[in-house]
Structure formats: structure tokens, C-alpha cells
Write a protein that holds these residues in place. Structure first.
Motif, PDB file in Angstrom:
ATOM      1  N   GLY A 131       0.817  -1.209   0.000  1.00 59.74           N
ATOM      2  CA  GLY A 131       0.000   0.000   0.000  1.00 59.74           C
ATOM      3  C   GLY A 131       0.848   1.256   0.000  1.00 59.74           C
ATOM      4  N   LYS A 132       1.941   1.269   0.753  1.00 58.00           N
ATOM      5  CA  LYS A 132       2.816   2.436   0.785  1.00 58.00           C
ATOM      6  C   LYS A 132       3.528   2.613  -0.547  1.00 58.00           C
ATOM      7  CE  LYS A 132       4.643   5.902   3.034  1.00 58.00           C
ATOM      8  NZ  LYS A 132       3.821   7.033   3.473  1.00 58.00           N
ATOM      9  N   GLN A 133       3.992   1.501  -1.142  1.00 60.66           N
ATOM     10  CA  GLN A 133       4.643   1.602  -2.446  1.00 60.66           C
ATOM     11  C   GLN A 133       3.692   2.163  -3.495  1.00 60.66           C
ATOM     12  OE1 GLN A 133       5.934  -2.435  -3.056  1.00 60.66           O
ATOM     13  NE2 GLN A 133       7.847  -2.161  -1.881  1.00 60.66           N
ATOM     14  N   ASN A 134       2.459   1.669  -3.496  1.00 54.30           N
ATOM     15  CA  ASN A 134       1.465   2.174  -4.449  1.00 54.30           C
ATOM     16  C   ASN A 134       1.184   3.649  -4.220  1.00 54.30           C
ATOM     17  OD1 ASN A 134       1.185  -0.256  -5.791  1.00 54.30           O
ATOM     18  ND2 ASN A 134      -0.509  -0.967  -4.486  1.00 54.30           N
ATOM     19  N   ALA A 135       1.235   4.089  -2.944  1.00 51.35           N
ATOM     20  CA  ALA A 135       0.990   5.499  -2.640  1.00 51.35           C
ATOM     21  C   ALA A 135       2.069   6.384  -3.260  1.00 51.35           C
ATOM     22  CB  ALA A 135       0.943   5.699  -1.127  1.00 51.35           C
ATOM     23  N   TYR A 136       3.333   5.929  -3.187  1.00 51.09           N
ATOM     24  CA  TYR A 136       4.412   6.686  -3.834  1.00 51.09           C
ATOM     25  C   TYR A 136       4.208   6.747  -5.344  1.00 51.09           C
ATOM     26  CZ  TYR A 136       7.281   6.741   0.442  1.00 51.09           C
ATOM     27  OH  TYR A 136       7.764   6.968   1.705  1.00 51.09           O
ATOM     28  N   ARG A 137       3.850   5.601  -5.943  1.00 52.10           N
ATOM     29  CA  ARG A 137       3.701   5.565  -7.401  1.00 52.10           C
ATOM     30  C   ARG A 137       2.531   6.417  -7.866  1.00 52.10           C
ATOM     31  NH1 ARG A 137       4.852  -0.789  -6.850  1.00 52.10           N
ATOM     32  NH2 ARG A 137       7.134  -0.711  -7.069  1.00 52.10           N
ATOM     33  N   GLN A 138       1.451   6.414  -7.104  1.00 56.34           N
ATOM     34  CA  GLN A 138       0.313   7.252  -7.469  1.00 56.34           C
ATOM     35  C   GLN A 138       0.690   8.730  -7.415  1.00 56.34           C
ATOM     36  OE1 GLN A 138      -2.719   6.393  -8.670  1.00 56.34           O
ATOM     37  NE2 GLN A 138      -1.922   4.277  -8.719  1.00 56.34           N
ATOM     38  N   ALA A 139       1.483   9.101  -6.432  1.00 59.82           N
ATOM     39  CA  ALA A 139       1.936  10.488  -6.341  1.00 59.82           C
ATOM     40  C   ALA A 139       2.860  10.821  -7.508  1.00 59.82           C
ATOM     41  CB  ALA A 139       2.651  10.720  -5.012  1.00 59.82           C
ATOM     42  N   PHE A 140       3.711   9.857  -7.920  1.00 62.52           N
ATOM     43  CA  PHE A 140       4.630  10.056  -9.038  1.00 62.52           C
ATOM     44  C   PHE A 140       3.857  10.283 -10.340  1.00 62.52           C
ATOM     45  CE2 PHE A 140       8.455   8.138 -11.482  1.00 62.52           C
ATOM     46  CZ  PHE A 140       9.074   9.375 -11.533  1.00 62.52           C
ATOM     47  N   GLY A 148      10.582   2.307  -8.925  1.00 68.01           N
ATOM     48  CA  GLY A 148      11.067   1.834  -7.636  1.00 68.01           C
ATOM     49  C   GLY A 148      10.856   2.872  -6.547  1.00 68.01           C
ATOM     50  N   THR A 149      10.507   2.420  -5.362  1.00 67.67           N
ATOM     51  CA  THR A 149      10.161   3.355  -4.276  1.00 67.67           C
ATOM     52  C   THR A 149      11.121   3.291  -3.098  1.00 67.67           C
ATOM     53  OG1 THR A 149       8.717   1.758  -3.156  1.00 67.67           O
ATOM     54  CG2 THR A 149       7.718   3.122  -4.893  1.00 67.67           C
ATOM     55  N   SER A 150      12.129   2.423  -3.157  1.00 71.13           N
ATOM     56  CA  SER A 150      12.959   2.201  -1.968  1.00 71.13           C
ATOM     57  C   SER A 150      13.675   3.467  -1.515  1.00 71.13           C
ATOM     58  CB  SER A 150      13.977   1.085  -2.245  1.00 71.13           C
ATOM     59  OG  SER A 150      14.803   1.432  -3.352  1.00 71.13           O
ATOM     60  N   TYR A 151      14.148   4.279  -2.479  1.00 73.31           N
ATOM     61  CA  TYR A 151      14.834   5.512  -2.082  1.00 73.31           C
ATOM     62  C   TYR A 151      13.865   6.488  -1.427  1.00 73.31           C
ATOM     63  CZ  TYR A 151      17.346   9.917  -2.294  1.00 73.31           C
ATOM     64  OH  TYR A 151      17.925  11.119  -1.960  1.00 73.31           O
ATOM     65  N   TRP A 152      12.675   6.634  -2.014  1.00 73.64           N
ATOM     66  CA  TRP A 152      11.698   7.564  -1.436  1.00 73.64           C
ATOM     67  C   TRP A 152      11.322   7.167  -0.014  1.00 73.64           C
ATOM     68  CZ3 TRP A 152       8.544   6.993  -6.545  1.00 73.64           C
ATOM     69  CH2 TRP A 152       9.093   7.832  -7.537  1.00 73.64           C
ATOM     70  N   GLU A 153      11.345   5.858   0.250  1.00 72.55           N
ATOM     71  CA  GLU A 153      10.952   5.392   1.574  1.00 72.55           C
ATOM     72  C   GLU A 153      11.955   5.804   2.649  1.00 72.55           C
ATOM     73  OE1 GLU A 153       9.866   1.234   1.662  1.00 72.55           O
ATOM     74  OE2 GLU A 153       9.105   1.360  -0.399  1.00 72.55           O
TER      75      GLU A 153
END
Length: 646
Positions: free
Chosen positions: A13-22, A33-38
Motif C-alpha cells: 500500500g505504501k509503495q502504491n501510494a508513492y507511485r500514485q503520487a509520481f 522503484g520506491t525504496s529511495y523515497w521510503e
């Protein structure tokens, strides 16, 4: 407490939240990839997304940057890039209501950072003590991370202030260890009559001009003082009993000439200089040979010449009464009530105005302090001293037996604060000290004597990366009674497990850090090399003695830091440092500083940084932290990257 939770995969869910914002920003890569944003705060991650979009839109993106925004080997050209304001995780639907908890909700920073400890049986979600303070004081302000420090009441033993004991220089004697609450000062006296015991000096001091045998004894005592980590209050006297004559000026001059080398060689161990020489115990009364104003003026001229001054310390000579100070400073009495601080440079240039200070060896003994003040003039003298001692040191001891009505906490606290008191005798007078203990102010006196530097706040960028440069701001306040009388290096340390960067302020004089000046803002420009990337760092503040930098006992301990390790004040530990890349380093390497209050003094300059092999790294394993008390009627549960009460 009450809570509701939407069932979903928290991590996904958190990964999808980053991608939706992107995607909402303007890029088209739905599998980014979302690991850096996390590893970032939400607003930083959003800024990073916005940067990628603008680089592609402007046509200046590299191939890898374009792939990240558009998808691998995909083409896209954003029509508009929109900076998003939040990252919405569909799993973050928990609501909470904490009942009877110490901390109703931790700060928003703690939520976003995901660094709150999971604590079973606790209503308080503590910040990790290896990273933040136990009451979650990390907060966001003007795109900076700010840590506030609590009003700590700790008593610390710091150099050149506090209570003193006795360490004679003129004969072989034991020098005691530094004891808790006693400070690291001792009264280092040279009594000539003790050295010449058994000789016929009473009939003619001129026969006792050779003191070559005394010099190695003095040096040996200085060596013991250094071994114990102490500094001394220095005085020379000829009468240790109150019954013997002092020496004529020609003998004094010859003795000072012989003493000069040993004094200069050990000047880094001398915190305060008292005039001494004249009269009983060197207290400028009962003189046999030096009772005239002219001879006393000659004594002071010889002392000024012998003691001298350095770039770091004026070596102000303390005199027994305000009248002596006033007369020998400008030839008049009473003291001029115009502050010696009308010209701030007086403190640094060691002018005539700061040549003489004060010691009172009969504090609160009577209305005149047994001759310290003229009859009926105490209130006027106190008022003049309050102004004068803003710039020059005051110290002393009580000589009353406790029967005088002046011996009280009310009077002691009032006058010691007005006199900007730096030190008191820990042993005399016992009855007066006992009275202060009975009334409950002795611990407060111990704590407030001299300077006491408290950390108010620490400010740094929201996230650290390397290689990069950034600014760290430390705000201090002096809550003691006096200023420091020696200038010290002010060094910020940034350490990981392998190396340490030291950044020293170049244009600051710690002697200006008086109680009256409010807060002091110190701005450090730090440069981290690539070797710091993907490590955790500790940030500390180091105020060593420039002449004894290798000995942590002579460094200054601040009030408020997480820990005090090897002379360094650990302000925060285990800060993660990311690896800079071409799209994010510029957005995350600058720091904005703002004036905190109108009374804040700001020190900033071009700074030099030195990278050292880590022999003094502030390891998180060596730090300590105090956790705020909390009730045991609920627990913290982890929800993805956030924590919630349940």
C-alpha cells in the motif's frame, strides 16, 4: 482507546501510494522503484518526483532519469509537472484516541520518519533514543529538522568555575581527585614563609632572595594538578599565619623574576590570578613592608608584567576590595559605575578596564564583609560590582561563623548572581556552608557558579546525503552567573564508525557568551565526502582547552545533550546519510537559518573542516538516553512505516 483499520497489504500500500503520487506529478512510470523515497520524508520524496518530471519535460534528463520517469526505454513528454502536497496511503486509515497517556500523540515528524520505537505496555511512542530524544522533539521548521533540548538541571564539573579545594604549591602535598559537585578548581598558593620555615627570615627578608630550591617543588605540584585534571586559583603570599611580615618590594621583584618561568610554563593550568603578596595571607591587610599606596602599585605592576596575557586569556588580577580595584584601575574611588563593557573589545584586548577583578574572602560576614566595603556603603558597592563583574571575574569564600543574619540563601543567591560569581571555597566557612545546605540552596549555588552552557536547539537539513555540503546551526545559552574568561575552540564533529569531520568556527570568542547576551547561534558549514554515504553519523559539539586538547577533563560539558563522551557533547546520534545523485543532491544540500529571537547573537564564518581517522567517533553504543516516564495502560503498534496507538 479506539481504532479502526482498513485491511490491506501495508508495505504494498505504501509503495502504491508513492507511485500514485509520481503519476500525479506528471511522470508515466507506474512501476517506479520506491525504496529511495521510503528513506525520505514525504515532502522530500515529492520534491524528488517533481525534479524528475521537470528534467524530462525540459529535455535535459539523462537516459536513466528518463527511464525512471517514463519507464524503461519508453518515450514520454510530460505536458505539466505538478508538485504534490501529500502521499496518501490507503492503509493509513487508523484513527486513535489515547486516554491518560503522557504523550497524547508524538510529533508529526516522528510519524513521517517512521522512527518511533515500538514499546509494549506504554502509552508513549518514544522516538528511538539513538536517533531522537525520548519526547519526540524532532520537528520540521522552514525545511529544516530542528531538535529542541529540555531545561536540564544537571550539575556538571566544568573547568575554570565552581567550588575549589586546596592544593598548595610551596610544599609537597597531596592533590585530591575531582569529586562530584566540587568542580575542578583548587586554590594553589605559594606561601614563602612555609618554604623558609626554620630560617631567620623574620629579621631580614633580604637574606631570603634565592628560591631556586622552591621551583622544582612548584613544578612537581603543577604536575600533580595536571594529573588530576584540575586548574588553580593562583596566589603568592609571605605570611600564612597572620602574624609574620611580608617582604619589601625589592625582594618581591626578585622572587617574581625567578618564579616567572614556572608560572608561564604552567599558565594553561591557572584559571584565576589573585594579587596576593601584600599583608597577612596576601589579603592586603596587616602589611609590614608594603602598606603604602606606592609600594602596592609597584607590586601590581610587577604582577602584571609577570602574569602577562595571551590571545585566549587576559589573566585579570583579582584584588581584595573594590576600593583597591577602583584606585589601581583609574586612581579614584568609588568605582566608576559605567560598565566596562561599553567597549566590547575590552574583553578581548585585555585593556586597563579588565586588568583587575575582585575576590572577597569574607562574603556575607558583616554589613561591610569585615572591611571589604566602607561602612554604610554596602548597597552602593553591590550595585557597582553588579556592573563591573559583567566583564571581570569575582570569587571568594565566607569567613563568618554562621551567626550573622546575612548568612542566608536569600542573600547568597541574590549577591552571587549580581557579582557574576565564578567560584567559592568548598571548605570555608563550614558553618556558613552548612546553613546554605539547611536552607536548600547549596546545590543551586554549585550549579550556577561560573558559566553553564545549555543547548537550546540543533538545526540541520531534513535529510543528509553525501557527497554534499550543508549547514548545521547550534543555539546555546549561558544560564550560569558568569562568562568564561578564556577563549576556547568551538568545533562541530560529524562522525561515523570510520572517520570524523571537525569544523571549527574561526571568528568567535567564547568570552563574549555572557548571561546577559541571551542565546548564541553558531552556524557551521559542513562538507561530507562520498565515504559518508549510506552510513549513520553522530553530531557533536566540542569545546576543548586549546592548550590541552588531548585531555577531555578540560573540555566543556554542555547541559542538555544526549550524552557526553570523551569530552564531546553528543547532540544527536545515528542520523542516516543517503547517497547523493544528480537529481536530488541540489534539493537536499542547502540549509536555511533564521534568527530565533531579537536577543540571539549569531556567529558564522568561513570554516575549515578536517577529516580525521576515527579514534573519537561518537558511537551510538556508548551513548545514553533518558526515557520519559509513561503509563502502562496501552501499547504502540506498527502500521507499515507509521506507528499508531491502540
Amino acid at each position: 482507546t479506539t481504532s479502526t483499520t482498513t485491511e490491506c497489504d501495508l508495505v504494498e500500500g505504501k509503495q502504491n501510494a508513492y507511485r500514485q503520487a509520481f503519476l500525479a506529478t506528471g511522470c508515466e512510470n507506474a512501476a517506479a522503484g520506491t525504496s529511495y523515497w521510503e528513506t525520505l520524508l514525504d515532502n522530500q520524496a515529492l520534491n524528488d518526483m517533481y525534479t524528475y518530471c521537470n528534467l524530462v519535460k525540459s529535455g535535459s534528463a539523462s537516459a536513466s532519469q528518463k527511464d525512471f520517469c517514463c519507464g524503461f526505454e519508453e518515450e514520454c513528454l510530460p505536458e505539466e509537472c505538478t508538485l504534490q502536497t501529500e502521499i496518501i496511503n490507503p492503509c493509513d486509515t487508523v484513527t486513535t484516541e489515547a486516554v491518560n497517556c503522557t504523550n497524547i500523540l508524538p510529533s508529526e515528524f516522528c510519524f513521517n520518519r517512521g522512527s518511533i520505537k515500538e514499546m509494549e505496555g506504554s502509552c508513549q511512542c518514544d522516538c528511538d533514543p539513538g536517533f531522537f530524544h525520548s519526547d519526540c522533539r524532532g520537528r520540521i521548521e522552514s525545511q529544516n529538522l530542528v531538535f529542541d533540548f529540555a531545561n536540564d538541571t544537571t550539575v556538571v564539573n566544568n573547568p575554570e568555575r565552581g567550588l575549589h579545594d586546596w592544593c598548595p604549591l610551596s610544599f609537597d602535598a597531596f592533590v585530591s581527585d575531582i569529586t562530584e559537585g566540587s568542580g575542578n578548581l583548587c586554590y594553589g598558593s605559594i606561601y614563602m614563609d612555609e618554604y623558609f620555615t626554620g630560617d631567620a627570615y623574620l629579621s631580614d627578608w633580604t637574606l631570603m632572595t634565592n628560591i631556586s630550591g622552591l621551583l622544582p617543588i612548584i613544578q612537581s605540584q603543577f604536575d600533580k594538578i595536571r594529573e588530576k585534571g584540575k586548574k588553580i586559583i593562583f596566589r603568592i603570599a609571605y605570611d600564612s599565619t597572620g602574624t609574620k611580615p611580608d617582604a619589601p618590594i625589592e625582594v618581591v621583584r626578585e622572587h617574581l623574576k625567578q618564579l616567572s618561568p614556572v608560572i608561564h610554563n604552567n599558565s594553561h593550568l591557572i584559571a584565576f590570578y589573585q594579587a596576593g603578596i601584600v599583608g597577612s595571607w596576601g589579603e592586603w591587610h596587616g602589611s609590614t613592608n608594603l602598606d603604602s599606596t606606592a609600594s602596592q602599585q609597584q607590586v601590581l605592576e610587577e604582577l602584571v608584567s609577570t602574569f602577562g596575557s595571551t590571545n585566549d586569556m587576559c589573566n585579570t588580577i583579582q584584588l581584595r576590595t573594590p576600593a583597591f580595584v577602583a584606585f589601581h584601575r583609574n586612581g579614584t574611588y568609588p568605582m566608576n559605575t559605567t560598565s566596562v563593557l561599553d567597549d566590547e573589545n575590552d574583553i578581548y584586548t585585555c585593556s586597563d578596564m579588565t586588568k583587575f577583578g575582585h575576590h572577597n574572602d569574607c562574603f556575607l560576614a558583616s554589613s561591610t564583609d569585615l572591611g571589604t566595603y566602607p561602612g554604610g556603603e554596602r548597597s552602593n558597592e553591590v550595585m557597582s560590582l553588579e556592573i563591573d563583574t559583567e566583564a571581570v571575574p569575582w570569587g571568594g569564600e565566607t569567613c563568618a561563623n554562621g551567626s550573622t543574619t546575612l548568612i542566608s540563601c536569600t542573600n547568597a543567591l541574590s549577591e552571587l548572581e549580581k557579582f557574576h560569581a565564578s567560584y567559592l571555597n568548598n571548605q570555608y566557612h563550614p558553618a556558613a556552608i552548612e546553613q546554605f545546605k539547611i536552607e536548600g540552596c547549596w546545590d543551586d549555588i554549585i550549579r550556577k557558579l561560573g558559566y553553564l552552557l545549555r543547548v537550546e536547539s540543533l538545526r540541520l537539513p531534513l535529510a543528509l546525503v553525501a557527497p554534499t555540503s550543508f549547514q548545521v546551526t547550534v543555539v546555546l545559552r549561558n544560564i550560569g552567573w558568569a562568562r568564561m574568561y578564556s577563549n576556547r575552540p568551538v568545533i562541530l564533529t560529524v562522525s561515523n564508525e570510520a572517520e570524523t569531520v571537525e569544523v571549527e568556527l574561526q571568528n568567535v570568542d567564547t568570552r563574549s557568551w555572557s548571561t546577559e547576551r541571551g542565546m548564541f547561534e553558531l552556524n557551521f558549514d559542513v562538507v561530507l565526502t562520498e565515504s559518508f554515504a549510506e552510513t549513520n553519523v553522530d553530531i557533536g559539539l566540542w569545546l576543548p582547552d586549546r592548550h590541552i586538547m588531548e585531555d577531555s577533563r578540560y573540555a566543556i560539558q554542555l547541559v542538555g545533550p544526549v550524552a557526553y563522551v570523551a569530552g564531546k557533547n553528543v547532540l544527536v546520534t545515528n542520523l542516516p546519510v543517503g547517497k547523493a545523485n544528480s537529481t536530488t543532491s541540489t534539493t537536499r544540500s542547502t540549509s536555511t537559518t533564521t534568527s530565533l529571537t531579537s536577543s540571539t547573537t549569531t556567529f558564522s564564518s568561513t570554516l575549515s573542516s578536517t577529516t580525521l581517522t576515527s579514534t573519537s567517533t561518537l558511537s551510538s553504543s556508548s551513548t545514553t538516553s533518558t526515557t520519559t516516564a509513561h503509563k502502562d495502560n496501552c501499547k504502540c503498534l506498527r502500521r507499515g512505516r507509521r506507528f499508531f496507538f491502540n
